[in-house]
Design an enzyme around this catalytic site. Structure first.
Site, PDB file in Angstrom:
ATOM      1  N   ALA A   1       3.292 -18.443 124.472  1.00 34.29           N
ATOM      2  CA  ALA A   1       3.873 -17.759 125.632  1.00 34.29           C
ATOM      3  C   ALA A   1       2.951 -16.622 126.037  1.00 34.29           C
ATOM      4  O   ALA A   1       2.792 -15.651 125.297  1.00 34.29           O
ATOM      5  CB  ALA A   1       5.262 -17.228 125.272  1.00 34.29           C
TER       6      ALA A   1
ATOM      7  N   GLY B   1      -2.908 -14.865 128.980  1.00 30.84           N
ATOM      8  CA  GLY B   1      -3.821 -13.857 129.524  1.00 30.84           C
ATOM      9  C   GLY B   1      -5.050 -13.723 128.634  1.00 30.84           C
ATOM     10  O   GLY B   1      -5.532 -14.707 128.054  1.00 30.84           O
TER      11      GLY B   1
ATOM     12  N   VAL C   1      -5.594 -12.537 125.619  1.00 32.12           N
ATOM     13  CA  VAL C   1      -5.471 -12.998 124.223  1.00 32.12           C
ATOM     14  C   VAL C   1      -5.016 -14.460 124.173  1.00 32.12           C
ATOM     15  O   VAL C   1      -5.589 -15.273 123.440  1.00 32.12           O
ATOM     16  CB  VAL C   1      -4.500 -12.087 123.433  1.00 32.12           C
ATOM     17  CG1 VAL C   1      -4.402 -12.551 121.988  1.00 32.12           C
ATOM     18  CG2 VAL C   1      -4.956 -10.629 123.491  1.00 32.12           C
ATOM     19  N   GLY C   2      -3.997 -14.787 124.989  1.00 31.91           N
ATOM     20  CA  GLY C   2      -3.451 -16.149 124.946  1.00 31.91           C
ATOM     21  C   GLY C   2      -4.507 -17.202 125.231  1.00 31.91           C
ATOM     22  O   GLY C   2      -4.599 -18.225 124.519  1.00 31.91           O
TER      23      GLY C   2
ATOM     24  N   LYS D   1       2.418  -4.775 119.691  1.00 36.46           N
ATOM     25  CA  LYS D   1       2.716  -3.563 118.893  1.00 36.46           C
ATOM     26  C   LYS D   1       3.921  -2.809 119.437  1.00 36.46           C
ATOM     27  O   LYS D   1       4.715  -2.264 118.667  1.00 36.46           O
ATOM     28  CB  LYS D   1       1.519  -2.616 118.855  1.00 36.46           C
ATOM     29  CG  LYS D   1       1.020  -2.162 120.236  1.00 36.46           C
ATOM     30  CD  LYS D   1      -0.412  -2.525 120.454  1.00 36.46           C
ATOM     31  CE  LYS D   1      -0.774  -2.505 121.912  1.00 36.46           C
ATOM     32  NZ  LYS D   1      -2.070  -3.059 122.179  1.00 36.46           N
TER      33      LYS D   1
ATOM     34  N   GLY E   1      -6.509  -4.802 116.444  1.00 33.69           N
ATOM     35  CA  GLY E   1      -7.107  -6.048 116.948  1.00 33.69           C
ATOM     36  C   GLY E   1      -7.588  -6.998 115.869  1.00 33.69           C
ATOM     37  O   GLY E   1      -6.785  -7.565 115.119  1.00 33.69           O
TER      38      GLY E   1
ATOM     39  N   ILE F   1      -9.220  -6.447 113.087  1.00 39.20           N
ATOM     40  CA  ILE F   1      -9.323  -5.982 111.690  1.00 39.20           C
ATOM     41  C   ILE F   1      -8.099  -6.462 110.912  1.00 39.20           C
ATOM     42  O   ILE F   1      -6.973  -6.177 111.314  1.00 39.20           O
ATOM     43  CB  ILE F   1      -9.372  -4.429 111.620  1.00 39.20           C
ATOM     44  CG1 ILE F   1     -10.511  -3.876 112.475  1.00 39.20           C
ATOM     45  CG2 ILE F   1      -9.506  -3.964 110.177  1.00 39.20           C
ATOM     46  CD1 ILE F   1     -10.557  -2.352 112.525  1.00 39.20           C
TER      47      ILE F   1
ATOM     48  N   LYS G   1       1.044   1.743 116.824  1.00 42.92           N
ATOM     49  CA  LYS G   1       0.324   1.085 115.728  1.00 42.92           C
ATOM     50  C   LYS G   1       0.538   1.844 114.423  1.00 42.92           C
ATOM     51  O   LYS G   1       0.703   1.242 113.359  1.00 42.92           O
ATOM     52  CB  LYS G   1      -1.161   0.995 116.085  1.00 42.92           C
ATOM     53  CG  LYS G   1      -1.404   0.103 117.302  1.00 42.92           C
ATOM     54  CD  LYS G   1      -2.799   0.299 117.852  1.00 42.92           C
ATOM     55  CE  LYS G   1      -3.061  -0.591 119.053  1.00 42.92           C
ATOM     56  NZ  LYS G   1      -4.294  -0.212 119.765  1.00 42.92           N
TER      57      LYS G   1
ATOM     58  N   GLY H   1      -9.996  -6.973 122.688  1.00 47.80           N
ATOM     59  CA  GLY H   1     -10.822  -8.062 123.221  1.00 47.80           C
ATOM     60  C   GLY H   1     -10.170  -9.384 122.876  1.00 47.80           C
ATOM     61  O   GLY H   1      -9.554  -9.528 121.805  1.00 47.80           O
TER      62      GLY H   1
HETATM   63  N1  LIG Z   1      -6.125  -7.516 125.206  1.00 51.53           N
HETATM   64  C1  LIG Z   1      -6.373  -7.039 124.004  1.00 51.53           C
HETATM   65  O1  LIG Z   1      -7.510  -6.719 123.670  1.00 51.53           O
HETATM   66  C2  LIG Z   1      -5.252  -6.909 123.002  1.00 51.53           C
HETATM   67  C3  LIG Z   1      -5.538  -6.409 121.708  1.00 51.53           C
HETATM   68  C4  LIG Z   1      -4.523  -6.328 120.774  1.00 51.53           C
HETATM   69  C5  LIG Z   1      -3.233  -6.679 121.121  1.00 51.53           C
HETATM   70  N2  LIG Z   1      -2.972  -7.117 122.399  1.00 51.53           N
HETATM   71  C6  LIG Z   1      -1.601  -7.489 122.716  1.00 51.53           C
HETATM   72  O2  LIG Z   1      -1.568  -8.863 123.069  1.00 51.53           O
HETATM   73  C7  LIG Z   1      -0.535  -9.093 124.008  1.00 51.53           C
HETATM   74  C8  LIG Z   1      -1.139  -9.780 125.249  1.00 51.53           C
HETATM   75  O3  LIG Z   1      -2.129  -8.945 125.792  1.00 51.53           O
HETATM   76  P1  LIG Z   1      -3.176  -9.473 126.905  1.00 51.53           P
HETATM   77  O4  LIG Z   1      -4.236  -8.438 126.984  1.00 51.53           O
HETATM   78  O5  LIG Z   1      -3.544 -10.868 126.648  1.00 51.53           O
HETATM   79  O6  LIG Z   1      -2.260  -9.368 128.215  1.00 51.53           O
HETATM   80  P2  LIG Z   1      -2.501 -10.057 129.636  1.00 51.53           P
HETATM   81  O7  LIG Z   1      -3.929 -10.451 129.806  1.00 51.53           O
HETATM   82  O8  LIG Z   1      -1.880  -9.169 130.650  1.00 51.53           O
HETATM   83  O9  LIG Z   1      -1.651 -11.410 129.520  1.00 51.53           O
HETATM   84  C9  LIG Z   1      -0.250 -11.415 129.564  1.00 51.53           C
HETATM   85  C10 LIG Z   1       0.197 -12.852 129.821  1.00 51.53           C
HETATM   86  O10 LIG Z   1       1.627 -12.879 129.838  1.00 51.53           O
HETATM   87  C11 LIG Z   1       2.035 -13.687 130.927  1.00 51.53           C
HETATM   88  N3  LIG Z   1       3.354 -13.268 131.369  1.00 51.53           N
HETATM   89  C12 LIG Z   1       3.765 -12.066 131.843  1.00 51.53           C
HETATM   90  N4  LIG Z   1       5.066 -12.094 132.149  1.00 51.53           N
HETATM   91  C13 LIG Z   1       5.488 -13.338 131.873  1.00 51.53           C
HETATM   92  C14 LIG Z   1       6.736 -14.008 131.975  1.00 51.53           C
HETATM   93  N5  LIG Z   1       7.819 -13.376 132.456  1.00 51.53           N
HETATM   94  N6  LIG Z   1       6.806 -15.300 131.606  1.00 51.53           N
HETATM   95  C15 LIG Z   1       5.741 -15.964 131.131  1.00 51.53           C
HETATM   96  N7  LIG Z   1       4.525 -15.383 130.999  1.00 51.53           N
HETATM   97  C16 LIG Z   1       4.403 -14.091 131.356  1.00 51.53           C
HETATM   98  C17 LIG Z   1       1.000 -13.476 131.999  1.00 51.53           C
HETATM   99  O11 LIG Z   1       1.053 -14.550 132.903  1.00 51.53           O
HETATM  100  P3  LIG Z   1       0.010 -14.771 134.139  1.00 51.53           P
HETATM  101  O12 LIG Z   1      -1.338 -14.932 133.500  1.00 51.53           O
HETATM  102  O13 LIG Z   1       0.466 -16.022 134.763  1.00 51.53           O
HETATM  103  O14 LIG Z   1       0.129 -13.567 134.984  1.00 51.53           O
HETATM  104  C18 LIG Z   1      -0.275 -13.433 131.162  1.00 51.53           C
HETATM  105  O15 LIG Z   1      -0.792 -14.715 130.954  1.00 51.53           O
HETATM  106  C19 LIG Z   1       0.092  -7.717 124.298  1.00 51.53           C
HETATM  107  O16 LIG Z   1       1.198  -7.523 123.463  1.00 51.53           O
HETATM  108  C20 LIG Z   1      -1.021  -6.763 123.904  1.00 51.53           C
HETATM  109  O17 LIG Z   1      -0.533  -5.484 123.516  1.00 51.53           O
HETATM  110  C21 LIG Z   1      -3.945  -7.244 123.337  1.00 51.53           C
END
Ligand SMILES: NC(=O)c1ccc[n+]([C@@H]2O[C@H](COP(=O)([O-])OP(=O)(O)OC[C@H]3O[C@@H](n4cnc5c(N)ncnc54)[C@H](OP(=O)(O)O)[C@@H]3O)[C@@H](O)[C@H]2O)c1
Length: 444
Positions: free
Chosen positions: A10, A13, A15-16, A107, A136, A138, A207, A304
């Site tokens: 789910a 973005g 990370v996904g 987090k 991240g 680590i 965190k 990242g």
């Molecule tokens: N980015 C990092 O470096 C990093 C590091 C550590 C932890 N995290 C954690 O990882 C998680 C994701 O971060 P991210 O950076 O990957 O965020 P992101 O790029 O903003 O991705 C969020 C994803 O969630 C989807 N989304 C949002 N609302 C939704 C809904 N109602 N139903 C279904 N999908 C929905 C978005 O869809 P659309 O793409 O279609 O808009 C998007 O694909 C967060 O908890 C963040 O704190 C991120």
């Protein structure tokens, strides 16, 4: 033949999308390591039509992540949406209620609802894994939860926000202001358009709350963290710190004290010789002080897509490897009922060294007046630095101009309550031209 582990991802973005690619790229290695095929059977995101550069053929699409969480075609839900409420929380709750394992990088969700979610996971007999939520890439959750059971941990602290460390590193190296470095961080994509959450320390606090629970066996308590960000740090503080043998880092610190476990986030002076002081730029680091291993520091990428996916996939591999034995690790390292209630320790009771930068009126007797007020509160001064502008030195050789000048003190260990009382008395004496700067010192 062993059942495969069927994943529902789910959030596609940053990370996904990396997780989807990594699962495909590492399929053989993951099979070899876990003895089980790991397959993505379902995904969900907001915009179905966006080209994410992913091959999603044969994978079921869900517009609603809660429906994905309830799907019979999924054994483990990978929540990568983010946010402490809304769809992320609903998705995780639905997954646990349907008896599905959950892996998340969230987090904020864990910090605010970790205790209730851990109970729900226990009741369902499933895993709730969150390695990627702290620092991240680590593997610090694994290190604390599984690597140190023979140790009593006395302190855990770290650089947990890459944005803040990037800003402080540039301020130090280039003598730039906080505002200038923040702008650059935004231009480079290291900081959000609204940077409050990062620069005011709230992200670090989330965190830290998770690390505290793992390190000390307490119920996760984000509201109990005392939080102060980096926006008041000035280039002069970084220069002074350098002169005194320190660097300034935004640290999250959890420390066992006689009064309970302190949880605090603030700009911190650390000795230049310490491992954590070497960590520059967006890199993260966590140091654990424990009785058997002594000091242990882990350093690596805190964010990242790929680095974070590395942690997410590690949790997925754990779920896959443990499935056959029906083994599930307790979320915070021990069953919920065995977690101690969090004790909140007021910042006033914190005891440590302090860097205090006063802006005083340049006239005779000021330093002595400051020292007297400190002595009245039994605060011992380790060093004192007084700076005058070059102009003042030429035009006012006797130092009687009354112009504002910095006076910097480093104290030996003192309580924050006493330090603040002394500063109030100094202000009431009319010695200060500006409000004081106070930065806590964390010694090794
Ligand atoms: N980015 C990092 O470096 C990093 C590091 C550590 C932890 N995290 C954690 O990882 C998680 C994701 O971060 P991210 O950076 O990957 O965020 P992101 O790029 O903003 O991705 C969020 C994803 O969630 C989807 N989304 C949002 N609302 C939704 C809904 N109602 N139903 C279904 N999908 C929905 C978005 O869809 P659309 O793409 O279609 O808009 C998007 O694909 C967060 O908890 C963040 O704190 C991120």
């Amino acid at each position: 033949m062993t059942h495969s582990l069927r994943l529902g991802v789910a959030g596609l973005g940053t990370v996904g999308a990396s997780v989807v690619r990594m699962i495909a790229r590492r399929a053989d290695a993951l099979f070899a390591a876990t003895g089980r095929e790991i397959r993505i059977t379902a995904v969900s995101s907001r915009d179905r039509n966006r080209d994410r550069g992913l091959d999603l053929s044969g994978i079921q699409w869900f517009d609603d992540p809660v429906a994905l969480a309830r799907s019979g075609a999924v054994d483990c839900v990978v929540e990568l949406i983010g946010g402490s409420e809304g769809p992320a929380k609903a998705t995780v709750e639905a997954a646990l209620a349907s008896g599905k394992h959950v892996v998340t990088a969230n987090k904020a969700l864990l910090a605010h609802h970790g205790a209730a979610l851990a109970k729900a996971a226990e009741a369902a007999g499933v895993a709730l894994a969150f390695e990627a939520s702290v620092a991240g890439g680590i593997p610090v959750v694994k290190a604390l939860r599984e690597g140190l059971p023979g140790n009593a941990v006395s302190r855990v602290y770290g650089i947990l926000n890459g944005t803040c460390n990037y800003i402080l590193s540039r301020m130090e190296r280039e003598g730039l202001t906080f505002e200038a470095c923040l702008k650059d961080a935004q231009a480079l994509g290291y900081a959000e358009a609204d940077p409050t959450f990062d620069v005011e320390g709230f992200d670090t606090a989330h965190k830290l709350a998770i690390l505290t629970s793992l390190a000390f066996g307490t119920v996760v308590d984000a509201e109990g963290v005392s939080v102060e960000g980096i926006s008041r740090v000035q280039p002069l503080d970084l220069r002074m710190a350098d002169e005194l043998g320190y660097r300034i880092k935004l640290l999250g610190v959890a420390q066992a004290t006689a009064a309970g476990i302190e949880q605090r986030v603030h700009p911190t002076m650390v000795p230049k010789s310490s491992a954590i002081a070497q960590v520059m730029g967006v890199t993260n680091a966590v140091t654990v002080d424990a009785d058997a291993v002594g000091e242990l520091t882990l350093i690596g990428p805190g964010a990242g897509g790929e680095a974070t996916a590395s942690a997410v996939v590690a949790d997925i591999a754990d779920v896959a490897a443990n499935m056959a034995a029906g083994r599930v690790r307790p979320t915070f390292g021990r069953p919920s009922a065995a977690l101690r209630p969090a004790e909140r320790v007021e910042m006033q009771r914190h005891e440590g060294g302090y860097y205090i930068r006063l802006t005083v009126h340049d006239r005779p007797g000021v330093a002595a007046g400051v020292a007297t007020r400190m002595a009245e509160r039994e605060i011992s001064i380790e060093s004192i630095l007084q700076r005058r502008s070059e102009n003042a030195a030429v035009n006012d050789p006797r130092g009687r101009s009354g112009q504002p000048v910095p006076l910097v003190l480093i104290t030996y260990a003192a309580t924050e309550g006493n330090i603040r009382a002394a500063l109030d008395a100094i202000a009431a004496d009319g010695l200060l031209a500006e409000s004081p700067q106070l930065i806590r010192i964390e010694r090794e």
